[in-house]
Write a protein that holds these residues in place. Structure first.
Motif, PDB file in Angstrom:
ATOM      1  N   LEU A  49       0.832  -1.212   0.000  1.00 29.09           N
ATOM      2  CA  LEU A  49       0.000   0.000   0.000  1.00 29.09           C
ATOM      3  C   LEU A  49       0.863   1.257   0.000  1.00 29.09           C
ATOM      4  CD1 LEU A  49      -2.715  -1.182   2.569  1.00 29.09           C
ATOM      5  CD2 LEU A  49      -3.062  -0.799   0.122  1.00 29.09           C
ATOM      6  N   GLU A  50       1.949   1.204   0.774  1.00 31.40           N
ATOM      7  CA  GLU A  50       2.837   2.375   0.836  1.00 31.40           C
ATOM      8  C   GLU A  50       3.509   2.637  -0.508  1.00 31.40           C
ATOM      9  OE1 GLU A  50       4.412   2.594   5.468  1.00 31.40           O
ATOM     10  OE2 GLU A  50       5.654   1.640   3.945  1.00 31.40           O
ATOM     11  N   HIS A  51       3.972   1.564  -1.140  1.00 36.56           N
ATOM     12  CA  HIS A  51       4.759   1.711  -2.364  1.00 36.56           C
ATOM     13  C   HIS A  51       3.951   2.035  -3.600  1.00 36.56           C
ATOM     14  CE1 HIS A  51       8.634   0.413  -0.859  1.00 36.56           C
ATOM     15  NE2 HIS A  51       9.084   0.813  -2.031  1.00 36.56           N
ATOM     16  N   PHE A  52       2.804   1.370  -3.721  1.00 38.20           N
ATOM     17  CA  PHE A  52       2.116   1.427  -5.010  1.00 38.20           C
ATOM     18  C   PHE A  52       0.782   2.152  -4.983  1.00 38.20           C
ATOM     19  CE2 PHE A  52       4.821  -2.395  -5.236  1.00 38.20           C
ATOM     20  CZ  PHE A  52       5.644  -1.964  -6.266  1.00 38.20           C
ATOM     21  N   LEU A  61      -3.586   1.871   8.134  1.00 35.68           N
ATOM     22  CA  LEU A  61      -3.853   1.230   9.434  1.00 35.68           C
ATOM     23  C   LEU A  61      -5.173   0.454   9.396  1.00 35.68           C
ATOM     24  CD1 LEU A  61      -2.707   4.030  11.917  1.00 35.68           C
ATOM     25  CD2 LEU A  61      -1.736   1.727  11.696  1.00 35.68           C
ATOM     26  N   ASP A  62      -6.149   1.020   8.684  1.00 31.40           N
ATOM     27  CA  ASP A  62      -7.454   0.347   8.571  1.00 31.40           C
ATOM     28  C   ASP A  62      -7.408  -0.916   7.719  1.00 31.40           C
ATOM     29  OD1 ASP A  62      -8.712   2.104  10.150  1.00 31.40           O
ATOM     30  OD2 ASP A  62      -9.708   3.241   8.552  1.00 31.40           O
ATOM     31  N   TRP A  63      -6.598  -0.856   6.667  1.00 31.23           N
ATOM     32  CA  TRP A  63      -6.694  -1.905   5.639  1.00 31.23           C
ATOM     33  C   TRP A  63      -5.585  -2.944   5.676  1.00 31.23           C
ATOM     34  CZ3 TRP A  63      -7.016   2.205   1.150  1.00 31.23           C
ATOM     35  CH2 TRP A  63      -8.242   2.894   1.250  1.00 31.23           C
ATOM     36  N   GLU A  64      -4.461  -2.660   6.357  1.00 27.72           N
ATOM     37  CA  GLU A  64      -3.267  -3.466   6.093  1.00 27.72           C
ATOM     38  C   GLU A  64      -3.435  -4.961   6.369  1.00 27.72           C
ATOM     39  OE1 GLU A  64       0.275  -3.008   8.479  1.00 27.72           O
ATOM     40  OE2 GLU A  64      -0.799  -1.741   9.899  1.00 27.72           O
ATOM     41  N   TYR A  65      -4.353  -5.319   7.268  1.00 25.19           N
ATOM     42  CA  TYR A  65      -4.546  -6.758   7.522  1.00 25.19           C
ATOM     43  C   TYR A  65      -5.782  -7.310   6.813  1.00 25.19           C
ATOM     44  CZ  TYR A  65      -0.880  -6.040  10.905  1.00 25.19           C
ATOM     45  OH  TYR A  65       0.314  -5.718  11.472  1.00 25.19           O
ATOM     46  N   ARG A  72      -8.334  -4.621  -3.362  1.00 24.97           N
ATOM     47  CA  ARG A  72      -9.273  -3.787  -4.103  1.00 24.97           C
ATOM     48  C   ARG A  72      -8.674  -2.394  -4.336  1.00 24.97           C
ATOM     49  NH1 ARG A  72     -14.296  -2.079  -1.272  1.00 24.97           N
ATOM     50  NH2 ARG A  72     -14.393  -4.227  -0.570  1.00 24.97           N
ATOM     51  N   HIS A  73      -7.992  -1.893  -3.295  1.00 18.28           N
ATOM     52  CA  HIS A  73      -7.389  -0.562  -3.437  1.00 18.28           C
ATOM     53  C   HIS A  73      -6.296  -0.578  -4.510  1.00 18.28           C
ATOM     54  CE1 HIS A  73      -6.610   3.519  -2.352  1.00 18.28           C
ATOM     55  NE2 HIS A  73      -5.334   3.272  -2.102  1.00 18.28           N
ATOM     56  N   VAL A  74      -5.483  -1.621  -4.497  1.00 16.99           N
ATOM     57  CA  VAL A  74      -4.376  -1.676  -5.460  1.00 16.99           C
ATOM     58  C   VAL A  74      -4.895  -1.939  -6.876  1.00 16.99           C
ATOM     59  CG1 VAL A  74      -2.239  -2.877  -6.086  1.00 16.99           C
ATOM     60  CG2 VAL A  74      -2.800  -2.532  -3.691  1.00 16.99           C
ATOM     61  N   ILE A  75      -5.948  -2.731  -6.979  1.00 15.52           N
ATOM     62  CA  ILE A  75      -6.365  -3.154  -8.329  1.00 15.52           C
ATOM     63  C   ILE A  75      -7.425  -2.246  -8.948  1.00 15.52           C
ATOM     64  CG2 ILE A  75      -7.354  -5.063  -9.686  1.00 15.52           C
ATOM     65  CD1 ILE A  75      -6.058  -6.990  -7.720  1.00 15.52           C
ATOM     66  N   THR A  76      -8.436  -1.887  -8.178  1.00 16.11           N
ATOM     67  CA  THR A  76      -9.566  -1.197  -8.845  1.00 16.11           C
ATOM     68  C   THR A  76      -9.991   0.153  -8.273  1.00 16.11           C
ATOM     69  OG1 THR A  76     -11.154  -2.357  -7.466  1.00 16.11           O
ATOM     70  CG2 THR A  76     -10.634  -3.379  -9.589  1.00 16.11           C
ATOM     71  N   ASP A  77      -9.596   0.504  -7.054  1.00 18.62           N
ATOM     72  CA  ASP A  77     -10.172   1.713  -6.426  1.00 18.62           C
ATOM     73  C   ASP A  77     -10.043   2.956  -7.312  1.00 18.62           C
ATOM     74  OD1 ASP A  77     -11.343   0.775  -4.211  1.00 18.62           O
ATOM     75  OD2 ASP A  77      -9.923   1.651  -2.778  1.00 18.62           O
ATOM     76  N   ALA A  78     -11.165   3.665  -7.427  1.00 17.82           N
ATOM     77  CA  ALA A  78     -11.174   4.855  -8.288  1.00 17.82           C
ATOM     78  C   ALA A  78     -10.291   5.959  -7.727  1.00 17.82           C
ATOM     79  CB  ALA A  78     -12.599   5.347  -8.469  1.00 17.82           C
ATOM     80  N   LEU A  84      -4.300  -0.787 -10.806  1.00 24.60           N
ATOM     81  CA  LEU A  84      -4.072  -1.502 -12.063  1.00 24.60           C
ATOM     82  C   LEU A  84      -5.108  -1.086 -13.100  1.00 24.60           C
ATOM     83  CD1 LEU A  84      -3.054  -5.064 -10.859  1.00 24.60           C
ATOM     84  CD2 LEU A  84      -1.670  -3.034 -11.193  1.00 24.60           C
ATOM     85  N   ARG A  85      -6.317  -0.821 -12.639  1.00 27.51           N
ATOM     86  CA  ARG A  85      -7.355  -0.363 -13.579  1.00 27.51           C
ATOM     87  C   ARG A  85      -6.949   0.984 -14.190  1.00 27.51           C
ATOM     88  NH1 ARG A  85     -13.303  -0.120 -11.290  1.00 27.51           N
ATOM     89  NH2 ARG A  85     -13.432  -2.292 -11.900  1.00 27.51           N
TER      90      ARG A  85
END
Lengths: 314, 482
Positions: A49-52, A61-65, A72-78, A84-85
């Motif tokens: 999450l930090e890098h990409f 903090l909310d999502w890391e686990y 979803r954040h890395v692949i599709t989040d608007a 990636l999208r």
């Protein structure tokens, strides 16, 4: 002869496709690792999450686990402009802008990848049991793109600009990923981490099998440094990617003969030499932190110059 | 359902010419297609329908619909059943289009020259003076070979009497030719045996013809003149067509920012420096071409382009100012132009047109509004129209006021009974209205027309509007001996 805008589009088309490919490889490695860890020690997606992504500290903090939320954040989040999208959308825009210079088959592959990630079913699969299959199917699309490009694209200037883009992006990713793992050990080449520590980096760079075949002694840290920085045969090493950039740079400078040819060649030559003549085995002669920083800065300087010489059409 | 049942359930619309069915049965040109359809089941046709949709989507032959800030890509609807025209009829259409384009080219040369047609009282001066598309900036400019219309897409319709009429002359940047070509490619996948069995005339050489035409227009005497296609960019709805044509002709696809003008010559910015451009096939409207002459806020064009054009250093295709010839009010005078310039009777008639500036015509139109369509002269694409048979009293009143205030901006025509064709929709064969846009190329060596053109179909039941922006789709068009 090629429009500067087209050269720019082709360069970025392959940068975006390469970035997508690299992130997918990293996601796959991390996802499989997450499955290994079991419920007692959940896998953290913090570094990805930090890098990409542009996620804030509170979001991390909310999502890391939460694997699915992170993916979803890395692949599709608007709201992730490096998702990636988003990368495939930008790749497609560049392909679209250069559609008369790429082959129909290539365009169809990029277009297919774009439509696949924008299909409403895509996100549902991400949250179901098909996550790994989904990542693999995306990787397959990129692989198909590479194959179709390789077999249909004429070996002209467009091909050279695409390859400069691809290898520049690959070099950046290798630098950033390596930095992440070397920073963890204080950039100490004598650190005695075992291969399990390095396996994740090597899998993320698709170099684990080559490592096992090539390096037989137990100095894993030095071996990994040799592989990711200096190995001429590892397709994601700095040496390999810079060799390739040099090859295609010569093609575009010879064909176009720009006024700033010499300064461009000098900038690249300085960068290339730093890797080409680096030595790991001389005691104290190699400082990984300085090396990574220098190469990264030189690479950024070189790409800025390349942009000014060939793509400055605005 | 079997194909036989599908055909038996097909119903034509009373009062309209159906392209497949006559009172005595299936027309000769449709017999082979009907025989093939009889052997297929609904599922086979549905499968072909899906395959066609996939092919269009994968090739990016799409347009974007924006909803809730999200762009959704849609394909341009394509109906799998071809529209078929007999070769003998086509021959007549070709002659008619050739005749019309000759007259329109002579009109444009004249109207931007010494305006003899006005002096001889054939066209009223006030009609030209009040035409917003009349471009004073190009008065006196003589394009290479005196050709103003290089590429035309003339819209034809077939009335209830089976006769083809000209509905509209598109002489600026007519689009749709890529759909004509792609429709044929898709049909090759769907009905390969049927295509070869019917000996359908080929359309695939259009890009080569177009390229040859563009090269022949160059004024510099060099072996390989530089021809480019100028697009507004990737967000233009016709961008797919621009890329398609550039790719199939092997010419650079440029945007305004790729070009610059120096010393009245146009150059493109390449990795090897500046390269002079000889011919620009521009897909940008006149008003966006040059911010120094037309719209100053346009970023799509090239500053100084008109100066290079005026000097004859670059050829623009189509020429600037053609809008005056395809204005809806001028359209009514095209038969007079044919008579005036060629001393011939028009081979393809116009649809009767009422000039709303004529008080008698005004009264007649509103007295018979139920059978009339009123059109704004400066709009196209199915916009700015009032269909009298469907309009409510309130809408008619609004139009009456608008027409009274600015009658020059409106014309009226009887609602035309566009012919129908069978379409495969919702698993059934249903009749829908169509028009036809053949594409013609004018060059120094004459006029050539691709056999067929683009058939546009109004997919909504009962609709007469075939434009893609308003629910229209397209079909492959076959010219066959029959």
């Amino acid at each position: 002869m090629m429009l500067s805008r087209i050269a720019d589009s082709l360069y970025w088309l392959d940068r975006y496709m390469e970035r997508t490919d690299s992130i997918l490889l990293i996601l796959r490695t991390e996802y499989v690792l997450a499955l290994d860890k079991g419920s007692e020690q959940p896998h953290s997606w913090r570094s990805v999450l930090e890098h990409f992504t542009p996620a804030t500290e509170s979001q991390i903090l909310d999502w890391e686990y939460d694997t699915i939320r992170s993916l979803r954040h890395v692949i599709t989040d608007a709201d992730n402009n490096n998702s990636l999208r988003a990368l495939l959308t930008r790749a497609r825009e560049n392909a679209r802008g250069a559609q008369d210079q790429i082959t129909k088959e290539m365009w169809e592959q990029v277009n297919h990848a774009y439509h696949s990630v924008n299909n409403p079913e895509f996100e549902k699969k991400l949250e179901g049991k098909d996550t790994l299959r989904l990542i693999d199917s995306m990787t397959e699309m990129i692989t198909l793109y590479r194959g179709v490009t390789s077999s249909t694209m004429p070996r002209n200037m467009g091909w050279s600009f695409m390859n400069i883009g691809k290898h520049t992006e690959r070099c950046m990713i290798t630098l950033d990923m390596s930095n992440r793992y070397f920073r963890e050990i204080g950039y100490d080449l004598n650190d005695a981490r075992d291969i399990l520590y390095w396996r994740q980096l090597l899998l993320s760079l698709s170099g684990y099998e080559l490592h096992l075949k090539t390096y037989r002694n137990s100095q894993h840290t030095q071996n990994v440094a040799d592989q990711v920085f200096l190995n001429r045969h590892f397709t994601r090493s700095l040496r390999y990617t810079l060799d390739k950039i040099g090859h295609y740079l010569q093609d575009v400078t010879d064909t176009n003969n720009p006024a700033e040819k010499d300064s461009l060649n000098r900038a690249f030559g300085r960068l290339h030499s730093k890797v080409r003549y680096a030595e790991l085995d001389r005691e104290g002669a190699f400082a990984p932190q300085q090396f990574i920083t220098d190469i990264r800065n030189d690479l950024v300087r070189f790409t800025k110059l390349l942009t000014r010489v060939f793509f400055s059409y605005a | 359902m079997t194909g036989e049942a599908l055909l038996q359930h097909y119903r034509t619309m009373p009062g309209f010419w159906d392209e497949m069915l006559s009172e005595t049965g299936i027309r000769s040109e449709y017999r082979q297609v009907a025989a093939t359809l009889q052997q297929l089941r609904t599922d086979d046709l549905l499968q072909k329908d899906r395959l066609a949709a996939d092919l269009f989507m994968n090739q990016g032959i799409t347009f974007t619909v924006y909803s809730e800030d999200k762009g959704i890509e849609r394909i341009f609807p394509f109906d799998i059943i071809p529209r078929i025209i007999r070769a003998a009829e086509w021959e007549h259409i070709e002659k008619g289009i050739r005749q019309r384009l000759q007259a329109l080219n002579l009109f444009l040369k004249d109207i931007y020259g010494n305006q003899q047609i006005i002096k001889d009282g054939i066209i009223p001066a006030e009609l030209i003076a009040s035409c917003p598309q009349y471009t004073r900036e190009v008065h006196g400019i003589r394009p290479a070979h005196d050709i103003h219309v290089h590429i035309a897409g003339i819209d034809l319709i077939r009335g209830a009497d089976g006769v083809f009429y000209v509905l509209e002359d598109n002489l600026r940047t007519p689009s749709g030719v890529s759909y004509m070509l792609e429709n044929r490619e898709v049909t090759k996948r769907l009905f390969p045996e049927l295509l070869s069995g019917n000996k359908v005339q080929m359309v695939g050489n259009y890009p080569l013809m177009l390229h040859q035409n563009l090269v022949s227009l160059a004024t510099r005497q060099i072996a390989q003149p530089v021809v480019v296609l100028l697009t507004p960019g990737i967000f233009n709805s016709a961008y797919y067509e621009h890329t398609f044509l550039a790719r199939t002709m092997g010419i650079p696809l440029v945007e305004g920012r790729d070009l610059m003008v120096d010393n009245h010559k146009v150059y493109m910015k390449t990795t090897q420096g500046l390269q002079q451009v000889d011919v620009i096939y521009r897909r940008i409207d006149d008003e966006y071409l040059d911010p120094l002459v037309f719209r100053a806020d346009s970023a799509l064009g090239v500053s100084g382009l008109m100066s290079a054009y005026r000097k004859g250093n670059v050829v623009l295709v189509n020429a600037v100012g053609n809008g005056v010839a395809d204005d809806k009010a001028i359209y009514a005078h095209v038969p007079d132009m044919i008579k005036y310039y060629l001393n011939e009777a028009p081979l393809i008639p116009n649809v009767p047109t009422y000039q709303m500036s004529d008080p008698d015509a005004f009264s007649h139109v509103f007295a018979n509004i139920g059978s009339m369509v009123i059109k704004k002269t400066d709009q196209s694409g199915g916009y700015g129209m009032l269909m009298g048979n469907k309009a409510e009293e309130r809408d008619i009143e609004v139009y009456r006021q608008q027409v009274a205030e600015d009658p020059r901006n409106f014309i009226a025509q009887p609602i035309i009974t566009l012919s129908t064709v069978p379409c495969f929709l919702d698993g059934k064969l249903q009749s829908r209205h169509v028009d036809l846009r053949p594409f013609a190329l004018c060059g120094p060596d004459g006029i050539s027309i691709v056999p067929g053109g683009l058939t546009r179909v109004a997919l909504r039941e009962g609709s007469l509007v075939v434009n893609s922006s308003q629910g229209g789709g397209s079909k492959d068009t076959w010219i066959v001996d029959g």
